[in-house]
Each structure stands twice: as C-alpha cells, then as structure tokens.
Design a protein around this motif. Sequence first.
Motif, PDB file in Angstrom:
ATOM      1  N   ARG A   1      37.325  42.796  33.338  1.00  0.00           N
ATOM      2  CA  ARG A   1      37.473  44.178  33.827  1.00  0.00           C
ATOM      3  C   ARG A   1      38.104  44.198  35.211  1.00  0.00           C
ATOM      4  O   ARG A   1      39.044  44.968  35.468  1.00  0.00           O
ATOM      5  CB  ARG A   1      36.106  44.856  33.853  1.00  0.00           C
TER       6      ARG A   1
ATOM      7  N   ALA B   1      41.852  45.647  36.568  1.00  0.00           N
ATOM      8  CA  ALA B   1      41.996  46.557  37.701  1.00  0.00           C
ATOM      9  C   ALA B   1      43.015  46.013  38.702  1.00  0.00           C
ATOM     10  O   ALA B   1      43.861  46.763  39.221  1.00  0.00           O
ATOM     11  CB  ALA B   1      40.642  46.771  38.378  1.00  0.00           C
TER      12      ALA B   1
ATOM     13  N   TRP C   1      39.355  49.548  28.507  1.00  0.00           N
ATOM     14  CA  TRP C   1      40.490  49.600  29.433  1.00  0.00           C
ATOM     15  C   TRP C   1      41.101  50.996  29.483  1.00  0.00           C
ATOM     16  O   TRP C   1      41.544  51.448  30.543  1.00  0.00           O
ATOM     17  CB  TRP C   1      41.561  48.601  29.007  1.00  0.00           C
TER      18      TRP C   1
ATOM     19  N   GLN D   1      38.977  52.857  31.817  1.00  0.00           N
ATOM     20  CA  GLN D   1      38.951  52.270  33.150  1.00  0.00           C
ATOM     21  C   GLN D   1      40.232  52.517  33.936  1.00  0.00           C
ATOM     22  O   GLN D   1      40.200  52.708  35.162  1.00  0.00           O
ATOM     23  CB  GLN D   1      38.723  50.749  33.025  1.00  0.00           C
TER      24      GLN D   1
END
Length: 262
Positions: free
Chosen positions: A25, A29, A66, A69
């Motif tokens: 994760r 980012a 994703w 996110q």
Amino acid sequence: MITKPGPVRIGAQVAPQHAEYSKIRDTVAEVEALGTDVAFNWDHFFPLSGDPDGLHFESWTILAAWAEQTSRIEIGALVNCNSYRNPDLQADMARTIDHISGGRFIFGTGSGWFERDYDEYGYEFGTVGTRLDALAENLPRIEARWGKLNPPPTRKIPVLIGGGGEKKTLRIVAKHADIWHSFSSPEVLEHKLGVLAEWCATVGRDPAEIEVSTELRGRTVAEAEDLYALGARLFTIGLSGPAYDLAPLTDWLAWRDAKNAD
C-alpha cells in the motif's frame, strides 16, 4: 507499423509478493506521488521469484483497494488470468473497480501460464492453445456484459492484452485490444508489429488504435529509444518486495519527461 501518437507513459508493476500488504500500500502511494502513469500488479497466487512459498496476495482485491486509495494514477493487472474467473464475473468486477476509481481502471488480461496456480486452486491447465481459445471466446462475453450492466462502466474500459504469439494472441489483440503489451526486444518487436498489422488488416482494424506497451526490465536507454522509435509509448518496470526499490522507476520517469518535452 503501429504508430499510435501520444506521450510516453510509465507503468510500475508492484508485484504482490514478499511483503506485507502495508508495504505494498505504501509503495503504491509513493509510486503515485512520483508521477507514475499506471500502477499494475499481477494475477497469480504464489510468488514468481524468490521463495516460492513466500508472502503473496490476490490481484483483484488489491486493485479495488488501490482504486480507493489513489486519486490520479491508472490501475490494472499485468495481467489478469482469464482462466481463473467466469468472464461475466470478470466484466462485473472490472466495472465495479472502474467506478471505485472514477474511471482509472485498465482491464489487463491474458490466457494464463503459471501451472502451480492451476494445480493448487483446482483449475484445468489445459494447453497453450486451449487457454488462448478460451480467451478469444471470453472477451466478447466480457465486452457484451459491460453493455448490460447497470450502471455501465464510466468509460470504455481500456483492454490491455499481453503476449506475442503470432497465430492466436496477436489475432486476439487485433480484434479486442486498446493496448498490446509485449516483452520483445526492438528487433523482435519490429517483426511482431508487422504481424499485428496483418491481423488488423484481416479483422478490419486500424493498427494505430492500439497503444504499444513493453517491458523496461533489463533495458538500456538506447534500447528504450529504439522501442520508442518503433511506436512503443507505454513502458513498464517491475518492482518486487520486500524492498520495492524505486530508484530505477525515478530514472525512467525522468526519461519519460525528457521525451515528452521534445
């Protein structure tokens, strides 16, 4: 020759292996913050390198995470395995992630090849030919299901097809792909682009509608320039856990920016 115009794009394949999900994760980012154009994962159930029984996570559930996110980067699998899921279900999953992401999903797909996935999850492995035939049969079902879903996709979901087989795969690419992903050297790519152009003529498709995508792993800048000259515009680089070294990605993003400034 495929010469679809457009800027260079860089995709990072963040392999879902050898790392806890929190690291995956955080890496995505960082990849987005660097300005990468596409974040890919892959659709397997076990690591493809390193410890064969190491940490590994499933592709589609990661892509949905994703989608929530991220806010700018496109996302997809490089590539989904057609054999693992009913084609109508694939279409619905893709449409759902398309909506979660606000229209940033790329439907990357292929016929499948990793025999351990099939054996351990109870899928019939078959042959290369039968798996390619299944992909050819399922893509029209996927496209038809997109037209029936309520709500429909937010856009025409781009279809990326990976592989270079000249008798079956490139015929499927000519009929269905918006993006063709190749693993070829410049010399091989030039030949396969000619084959793809022939298949496009057979099915009545303009080859310039297909974006050419290729791997950067192990490539020099000179090779990337040769691939660019042949018409490649999407270039992908693989990143694997546990470290997910982003230095090569940063270098290729600088190359992209220089090419697009010309």
